[in-house]
Design a protein around this motif. Structure first.
Motif: not given
Length: 201
Positions: A99-102, A110-122
Protein backbone atom coordinates in the motif's frame (compact mmCIF):
# COMPACT_ATOMS: atom_id res chain seq x y z
CA UNK A 1 -12.65 20.07 2.90
CA UNK A 2 -16.28 19.34 3.75
CA UNK A 3 -17.59 15.80 4.12
CA UNK A 4 -19.63 16.25 0.96
CA UNK A 5 -16.39 16.75 -1.01
CA UNK A 6 -14.50 13.79 0.48
CA UNK A 7 -14.75 11.45 -2.45
CA UNK A 8 -13.08 8.03 -2.41
CA UNK A 9 -12.21 6.90 -5.93
CA UNK A 10 -10.68 3.49 -6.67
CA UNK A 11 -10.00 1.51 -9.81
CA UNK A 12 -12.24 -1.57 -9.81
CA UNK A 13 -9.11 -3.74 -9.68
CA UNK A 14 -8.47 -2.27 -6.22
CA UNK A 15 -12.12 -2.70 -5.22
CA UNK A 16 -11.87 -6.38 -6.19
CA UNK A 17 -8.42 -6.83 -4.62
CA UNK A 18 -7.73 -9.30 -1.82
CA UNK A 19 -6.26 -7.81 1.32
CA UNK A 20 -6.49 -7.84 5.08
CA UNK A 21 -6.39 -4.38 6.63
CA UNK A 22 -7.68 -3.64 10.11
CA UNK A 23 -10.55 -1.18 10.47
CA UNK A 24 -8.11 1.57 11.50
CA UNK A 25 -5.76 0.81 8.59
CA UNK A 26 -8.66 0.90 6.12
CA UNK A 27 -9.81 4.23 7.53
CA UNK A 28 -6.30 5.70 7.27
CA UNK A 29 -6.08 4.59 3.64
CA UNK A 30 -9.51 6.09 2.84
CA UNK A 31 -8.44 9.46 4.27
CA UNK A 32 -5.15 9.19 2.36
CA UNK A 33 -6.95 8.45 -0.91
CA UNK A 34 -9.26 11.45 -0.38
CA UNK A 35 -6.22 13.64 0.39
CA UNK A 36 -4.21 12.27 -2.55
CA UNK A 37 -6.94 13.33 -4.99
CA UNK A 38 -6.10 16.95 -4.12
CA UNK A 39 -2.48 16.53 -5.26
CA UNK A 40 -1.72 17.84 -8.75
CA UNK A 41 1.36 15.69 -9.33
CA UNK A 42 0.96 12.53 -7.30
CA UNK A 43 4.04 10.32 -7.09
CA UNK A 44 5.61 7.84 -4.62
CA UNK A 45 7.59 10.83 -3.27
CA UNK A 46 4.48 12.92 -2.56
CA UNK A 47 3.81 13.16 1.21
CA UNK A 48 0.13 12.49 1.98
CA UNK A 49 -0.77 13.86 5.41
CA UNK A 50 -3.47 12.31 7.58
CA UNK A 51 -3.98 14.07 10.90
CA UNK A 52 -5.20 12.21 13.95
CA UNK A 53 -7.66 15.04 14.65
CA UNK A 54 -9.19 14.60 11.16
CA UNK A 55 -9.45 10.86 11.81
CA UNK A 56 -11.21 11.44 15.15
CA UNK A 57 -13.62 13.93 13.57
CA UNK A 58 -14.35 11.86 10.46
CA UNK A 59 -14.98 8.56 12.23
CA UNK A 60 -16.35 9.96 15.51
CA UNK A 61 -14.00 7.94 17.72
CA UNK A 62 -12.80 8.45 21.28
CA UNK A 63 -9.75 10.71 21.28
CA UNK A 64 -8.23 9.22 24.45
CA UNK A 65 -6.45 6.30 22.80
CA UNK A 66 -6.75 7.33 19.14
CA UNK A 67 -3.18 8.65 18.98
CA UNK A 68 -1.63 5.39 20.19
CA UNK A 69 -3.89 3.25 18.00
CA UNK A 70 -3.13 5.26 14.86
CA UNK A 71 0.59 5.22 15.59
CA UNK A 72 0.49 1.40 15.79
CA UNK A 73 -1.68 1.15 12.67
CA UNK A 74 0.68 3.42 10.74
CA UNK A 75 3.56 1.10 11.62
CA UNK A 76 1.76 -2.08 10.52
CA UNK A 77 0.41 -0.44 7.35
CA UNK A 78 3.95 -0.31 5.99
CA UNK A 79 4.03 -4.14 5.87
CA UNK A 80 0.56 -4.68 4.39
CA UNK A 81 0.04 -6.03 0.87
CA UNK A 82 -2.83 -6.47 -1.54
CA UNK A 83 -3.28 -8.77 -4.52
CA UNK A 84 -5.17 -7.71 -7.62
CA UNK A 85 -5.89 -8.81 -11.18
CA UNK A 86 -3.36 -7.22 -13.49
CA UNK A 87 -1.98 -7.71 -16.99
CA UNK A 88 1.53 -8.62 -18.07
CA UNK A 89 2.36 -8.31 -21.78
CA UNK A 90 -1.35 -8.42 -22.54
CA UNK A 91 -1.94 -11.56 -20.49
CA UNK A 92 -4.10 -11.61 -17.34
CA UNK A 93 -1.93 -11.95 -14.24
CA UNK A 94 -2.11 -11.61 -10.45
CA UNK A 95 0.06 -8.89 -8.92
CA UNK A 96 0.89 -8.32 -5.27
CA UNK A 97 1.95 -4.89 -4.06
CA UNK A 98 2.38 -2.80 -0.93
CA UNK A 99 0.00 0.00 0.00
CA UNK A 100 2.77 2.42 0.96
CA UNK A 101 6.52 2.77 0.46
CA UNK A 102 7.08 4.65 3.67
CA UNK A 103 5.13 5.84 6.70
CA UNK A 104 6.21 8.66 9.01
CA UNK A 105 4.50 9.45 12.31
CA UNK A 106 5.00 13.01 13.57
CA UNK A 107 4.27 12.48 17.24
CA UNK A 108 4.19 16.12 18.35
CA UNK A 109 1.72 17.07 15.61
CA UNK A 110 -0.44 13.94 15.72
CA UNK A 111 0.25 13.45 12.03
CA UNK A 112 0.71 10.39 9.82
CA UNK A 113 2.60 11.00 6.58
CA UNK A 114 2.13 8.32 3.93
CA UNK A 115 4.10 7.82 0.74
CA UNK A 116 1.83 5.76 -1.49
CA UNK A 117 3.21 2.95 -3.63
CA UNK A 118 3.32 3.31 -7.40
CA UNK A 119 0.64 0.60 -7.71
CA UNK A 120 -1.80 2.36 -5.38
CA UNK A 121 -1.24 5.66 -7.17
CA UNK A 122 -2.04 4.05 -10.52
CA UNK A 123 -5.23 2.57 -9.04
CA UNK A 124 -6.59 5.81 -7.50
CA UNK A 125 -5.59 8.58 -9.90
CA UNK A 126 -6.27 9.60 -13.51
CA UNK A 127 -9.08 7.06 -13.77
CA UNK A 128 -11.26 7.36 -16.88
CA UNK A 129 -13.09 4.02 -16.87
CA UNK A 130 -13.89 1.01 -14.68
CA UNK A 131 -13.72 2.78 -11.34
CA UNK A 132 -15.89 3.07 -8.25
CA UNK A 133 -16.49 6.21 -6.22
CA UNK A 134 -18.35 7.04 -3.04
CA UNK A 135 -18.24 9.64 -0.28
CA UNK A 136 -16.19 8.70 2.78
CA UNK A 137 -19.14 9.79 4.93
CA UNK A 138 -21.05 6.75 3.66
CA UNK A 139 -18.72 4.38 5.52
CA UNK A 140 -17.66 6.58 8.45
CA UNK A 141 -20.03 4.99 10.96
CA UNK A 142 -19.06 1.39 10.17
CA UNK A 143 -17.42 -0.39 13.11
CA UNK A 144 -16.46 -3.56 11.26
CA UNK A 145 -13.64 -3.78 8.73
CA UNK A 146 -15.79 -6.25 6.78
CA UNK A 147 -18.56 -3.67 6.40
CA UNK A 148 -16.31 -1.30 4.46
CA UNK A 149 -15.11 -4.04 2.14
CA UNK A 150 -18.58 -5.47 1.53
CA UNK A 151 -19.94 -1.97 0.91
CA UNK A 152 -17.25 -1.34 -1.72
CA UNK A 153 -17.96 -4.63 -3.44
CA UNK A 154 -21.66 -3.78 -3.57
CA UNK A 155 -21.39 -0.10 -4.53
CA UNK A 156 -19.21 -1.07 -7.50
CA UNK A 157 -22.38 -2.50 -9.07
CA UNK A 158 -24.67 0.42 -8.21
CA UNK A 159 -25.34 1.47 -11.81
CA UNK A 160 -26.03 -2.14 -12.85
CA UNK A 161 -28.38 -2.62 -9.83
CA UNK A 162 -27.22 -6.18 -9.16
CA UNK A 163 -23.86 -7.69 -8.27
CA UNK A 164 -22.03 -10.59 -9.80
CA UNK A 165 -22.15 -13.89 -7.94
CA UNK A 166 -19.14 -14.54 -5.72
CA UNK A 167 -18.06 -17.96 -4.56
CA UNK A 168 -17.69 -18.20 -0.78
CA UNK A 169 -13.91 -18.63 -1.07
CA UNK A 170 -13.61 -15.62 -3.39
CA UNK A 171 -15.73 -13.46 -1.10
CA UNK A 172 -13.73 -14.56 1.94
CA UNK A 173 -10.51 -13.64 0.12
CA UNK A 174 -11.80 -10.19 -0.83
CA UNK A 175 -12.88 -9.61 2.77
CA UNK A 176 -9.37 -10.50 3.95
CA UNK A 177 -10.20 -13.72 5.79
CA UNK A 178 -7.62 -16.45 6.19
CA UNK A 179 -8.56 -20.13 5.85
CA UNK A 180 -8.68 -20.50 9.66
CA UNK A 181 -10.85 -17.45 10.38
CA UNK A 182 -14.58 -18.15 10.79
CA UNK A 183 -14.01 -21.40 8.94
CA UNK A 184 -17.53 -22.76 9.41
CA UNK A 185 -20.33 -21.24 7.35
CA UNK A 186 -22.39 -20.44 10.45
CA UNK A 187 -19.50 -18.49 12.05
CA UNK A 188 -18.75 -16.69 8.81
CA UNK A 189 -22.41 -15.74 8.38
CA UNK A 190 -23.03 -14.55 11.96
CA UNK A 191 -19.68 -12.85 12.67
CA UNK A 192 -18.89 -11.38 9.26
CA UNK A 193 -21.77 -11.22 6.78
CA UNK A 194 -24.72 -10.56 9.09
CA UNK A 195 -22.88 -7.84 11.02
CA UNK A 196 -21.67 -6.15 7.82
CA UNK A 197 -25.11 -6.30 6.18
CA UNK A 198 -26.72 -4.90 9.32
CA UNK A 199 -24.31 -1.94 9.41
CA UNK A 200 -24.72 -1.25 5.69
CA UNK A 201 -28.51 -1.36 5.95
Amino acid sequence: MTNTNKLVVKDNALIDASFNLSLIEQRIMLLAIVEARESQKLSPDTPIEVSVSDYIHQFKVDSNNAYALLKDAARTLKRREFSYLDRYKGIEALSTANWVNKVTYVDNNGLIVLYLSHEVISLISKLSEQFTKYYIEQVSDFKSKYSIRLYELIIKWLSVTKTEKYSINDLRSKLGLSVEEYSTMSNFKSNVLDKAISEIN
